[in-house]
Design a protein around this motif. Sequence first.
Motif, PDB file in Angstrom:
ATOM      1  N   LYS A 138     -12.307 -48.517   7.509  1.00 20.24           N
ATOM      2  CA  LYS A 138     -12.218 -47.841   6.790  1.00 20.24           C
ATOM      3  C   LYS A 138     -11.006 -48.125   6.246  1.00 20.24           C
ATOM      4  CE  LYS A 138     -15.185 -43.758   8.146  1.00 20.24           C
ATOM      5  NZ  LYS A 138     -15.177 -42.245   7.856  1.00 20.24           N
ATOM      6  N   LEU A 139     -10.115 -47.910   7.194  1.00 20.20           N
ATOM      7  CA  LEU A 139      -8.931 -48.386   6.449  1.00 20.20           C
ATOM      8  C   LEU A 139      -8.283 -49.388   6.241  1.00 20.20           C
ATOM      9  CD1 LEU A 139      -5.850 -46.646   6.965  1.00 20.20           C
ATOM     10  CD2 LEU A 139      -5.183 -47.593   8.913  1.00 20.20           C
ATOM     11  N   GLU A 140      -9.092 -50.817   7.070  1.00 19.43           N
ATOM     12  CA  GLU A 140      -8.458 -51.669   6.469  1.00 19.43           C
ATOM     13  C   GLU A 140      -9.328 -52.276   5.088  1.00 19.43           C
ATOM     14  OE1 GLU A 140      -9.867 -54.438   9.616  1.00 19.43           O
ATOM     15  OE2 GLU A 140      -8.460 -53.535  11.131  1.00 19.43           O
ATOM     16  N   TRP A 141     -10.964 -51.491   5.032  1.00 19.99           N
ATOM     17  CA  TRP A 141     -11.381 -51.550   3.673  1.00 19.99           C
ATOM     18  C   TRP A 141     -10.815 -50.818   2.142  1.00 19.99           C
ATOM     19  CZ3 TRP A 141     -15.914 -49.579   2.443  1.00 19.99           C
ATOM     20  CH2 TRP A 141     -16.998 -49.618   0.307  1.00 19.99           C
ATOM     21  N   SER A 142     -10.052 -50.157   2.991  1.00 19.70           N
ATOM     22  CA  SER A 142      -9.567 -49.343   1.791  1.00 19.70           C
ATOM     23  C   SER A 142      -7.968 -49.970   1.513  1.00 19.70           C
ATOM     24  CB  SER A 142      -8.551 -47.674   3.026  1.00 19.70           C
ATOM     25  OG  SER A 142      -9.837 -47.076   2.696  1.00 19.70           O
ATOM     26  N   PHE A 143      -7.328 -50.519   2.541  1.00 19.10           N
ATOM     27  CA  PHE A 143      -6.045 -50.884   1.535  1.00 19.10           C
ATOM     28  C   PHE A 143      -6.291 -51.934   0.805  1.00 19.10           C
ATOM     29  CE2 PHE A 143      -2.961 -54.185   2.530  1.00 19.10           C
ATOM     30  CZ  PHE A 143      -1.304 -53.698   2.472  1.00 19.10           C
ATOM     31  N   GLY A 144      -7.586 -53.656   1.637  1.00 20.22           N
ATOM     32  CA  GLY A 144      -8.038 -54.265   0.306  1.00 20.22           C
ATOM     33  C   GLY A 144      -8.439 -53.627  -1.156  1.00 20.22           C
ATOM     34  N   LEU A 145      -8.154 -52.221  -1.158  1.00 12.31           N
ATOM     35  CA  LEU A 145      -8.698 -51.837  -2.799  1.00 12.31           C
ATOM     36  C   LEU A 145      -7.425 -52.345  -3.626  1.00 12.31           C
ATOM     37  CD1 LEU A 145     -11.233 -48.927  -1.767  1.00 12.31           C
ATOM     38  CD2 LEU A 145     -11.488 -50.791  -2.601  1.00 12.31           C
ATOM     39  N   TYR A 180      -7.437 -47.251  -9.157  1.00  9.65           N
ATOM     40  CA  TYR A 180      -7.901 -48.072  -7.221  1.00  9.65           C
ATOM     41  C   TYR A 180      -6.157 -47.868  -7.411  1.00  9.65           C
ATOM     42  CZ  TYR A 180     -12.671 -49.273  -7.250  1.00  9.65           C
ATOM     43  OH  TYR A 180     -14.022 -48.574  -7.394  1.00  9.65           O
ATOM     44  N   LEU A 181      -5.058 -48.536  -7.427  1.00  3.54           N
ATOM     45  CA  LEU A 181      -3.540 -48.848  -7.192  1.00  3.54           C
ATOM     46  C   LEU A 181      -3.674 -47.583  -6.472  1.00  3.54           C
ATOM     47  CD1 LEU A 181      -2.127 -51.554  -9.299  1.00  3.54           C
ATOM     48  CD2 LEU A 181      -2.986 -52.065  -7.224  1.00  3.54           C
ATOM     49  N   LEU A 185      -2.483 -46.946  -3.210  1.00  4.17           N
ATOM     50  CA  LEU A 185      -1.398 -46.216  -2.507  1.00  4.17           C
ATOM     51  C   LEU A 185      -1.127 -44.772  -1.877  1.00  4.17           C
ATOM     52  CD1 LEU A 185       0.482 -48.460  -4.961  1.00  4.17           C
ATOM     53  CD2 LEU A 185       0.608 -48.962  -2.611  1.00  4.17           C
ATOM     54  N   GLY A 186      -1.233 -43.814  -3.134  1.00  2.28           N
ATOM     55  CA  GLY A 186      -1.294 -42.765  -2.606  1.00  2.28           C
ATOM     56  C   GLY A 186      -1.751 -42.534  -1.074  1.00  2.28           C
ATOM     57  N   ALA A 187      -3.090 -42.458  -0.459  1.00  6.46           N
ATOM     58  CA  ALA A 187      -3.801 -42.462  -0.072  1.00  6.46           C
ATOM     59  C   ALA A 187      -2.707 -43.098   1.646  1.00  6.46           C
ATOM     60  CB  ALA A 187      -4.851 -43.215   0.689  1.00  6.46           C
ATOM     61  N   ILE A 193      -0.641 -35.262  -0.975  1.00 11.56           N
ATOM     62  CA  ILE A 193      -1.349 -34.899  -2.097  1.00 11.56           C
ATOM     63  C   ILE A 193      -3.141 -35.771  -2.104  1.00 11.56           C
ATOM     64  CG2 ILE A 193      -0.717 -36.124  -4.109  1.00 11.56           C
ATOM     65  CD1 ILE A 193       2.048 -36.701  -4.103  1.00 11.56           C
ATOM     66  N   ASN A 194      -3.394 -35.008  -2.707  1.00 10.16           N
ATOM     67  CA  ASN A 194      -4.699 -35.041  -3.081  1.00 10.16           C
ATOM     68  C   ASN A 194      -4.824 -35.869  -4.493  1.00 10.16           C
ATOM     69  OD1 ASN A 194      -7.550 -34.436  -4.068  1.00 10.16           O
ATOM     70  ND2 ASN A 194      -7.734 -32.330  -2.759  1.00 10.16           N
ATOM     71  N   LEU A 195      -5.104 -37.124  -5.034  1.00  9.93           N
ATOM     72  CA  LEU A 195      -5.388 -37.562  -6.300  1.00  9.93           C
ATOM     73  C   LEU A 195      -7.115 -37.802  -5.988  1.00  9.93           C
ATOM     74  CD1 LEU A 195      -3.076 -40.300  -4.831  1.00  9.93           C
ATOM     75  CD2 LEU A 195      -3.000 -38.168  -6.671  1.00  9.93           C
ATOM     76  N   ASP A 196      -8.148 -36.886  -5.950  1.00 13.74           N
ATOM     77  CA  ASP A 196      -9.351 -37.209  -6.289  1.00 13.74           C
ATOM     78  C   ASP A 196      -9.327 -36.761  -7.791  1.00 13.74           C
ATOM     79  OD1 ASP A 196      -9.977 -37.339  -3.141  1.00 13.74           O
ATOM     80  OD2 ASP A 196     -10.722 -35.496  -2.610  1.00 13.74           O
TER      81      ASP A 196
END
Length: 225
Positions: A138-145, A180-181, A185-187, A193-196
Motif C-alpha cells: 500500500k505504501l509503495e503503490w501510494s508513493f508511486g501515485l 493525486y499530488l 503528498l498530504g498522506a 489531515i483528511n484529504l478525502d
Amino acid sequence: MKTISLSNVAIIAGFGLLLMVLTVPFAEFYIFPKLISENSENTANNIVTNKMLFTVSIFLHFITLICDIIVAWALYVFLKPVQQSISLLTAWFRIIYTAMYLVALVNLIKILTIINHSENTEFVNFSDNVAFYISSFKLEWSFGLMIFGIYLFLLGYLVYKAIYIPKIFGILLIIAGLGYLVHTLGAFLFPEINLDFLFFTFFGELVFMVWLLVKGRNISTNSSS
C-alpha cells in the motif's frame, strides 16, 4: 509500413483504461475487504483460507500493469502530433509509475511465497510478515501515485493544447493530476489531515476514457475542439 491512425490508438487507449476500471476496483473494493482486517492474525488466516481469491487479486493488478504500458504507448502516439517531446516525456512518467507499481505488487507475491513455506513457521511471525508486506504494498503503490499525478498533469497539458480534443478534458486531467499530488503528498507529510474530499478530482481520466471510446473513431488532427 502503414502508420496507425489516431482513431485506432484512441480506441486502444480507451479500452485499456476501461479494462483497468474493471480490474483494480474489483481487487481493491471487493476482494481485499474480504481478506484484510485490522487484526493481522485474522488477515493472515483469511488469506491462507482464501489463497485462490488472493491470487486472483494479484493477477488483476498484473493485468492493470499490462494495460498501463499499452495506454502509455497509445496515448503517446495519440498526442504526438501536439508536441512529440512532451508526449514522449508524459509516456515515460506513466512507464516509471508502472515500474513502481510492479515493485509494490511484488510484496503481495512474497505473501504467496511465505504461505507456501509456512508449515514450520510460528503463526504469529507468519501473520506479522503478511501484515508487513501488505503495508509495504500500500505504501509503495501510494508513493508511486505522485509520479502518476505528474503524468496526469502533463497529459492534461497535451490534451488542452490538442486541436482535436475538447479543452475541458485537458482541464479535468490537470485537476486530477493535482488531486493525486496533493492527496498523496498530504498522506505522507500531513497524515493527520483528511484529504478525502479530493476524491472527486480523480475522475478526470475516467471522463477522458469515455470520450475516447465514444468519439475516438471519428478523431483526426483536422478536428476542432
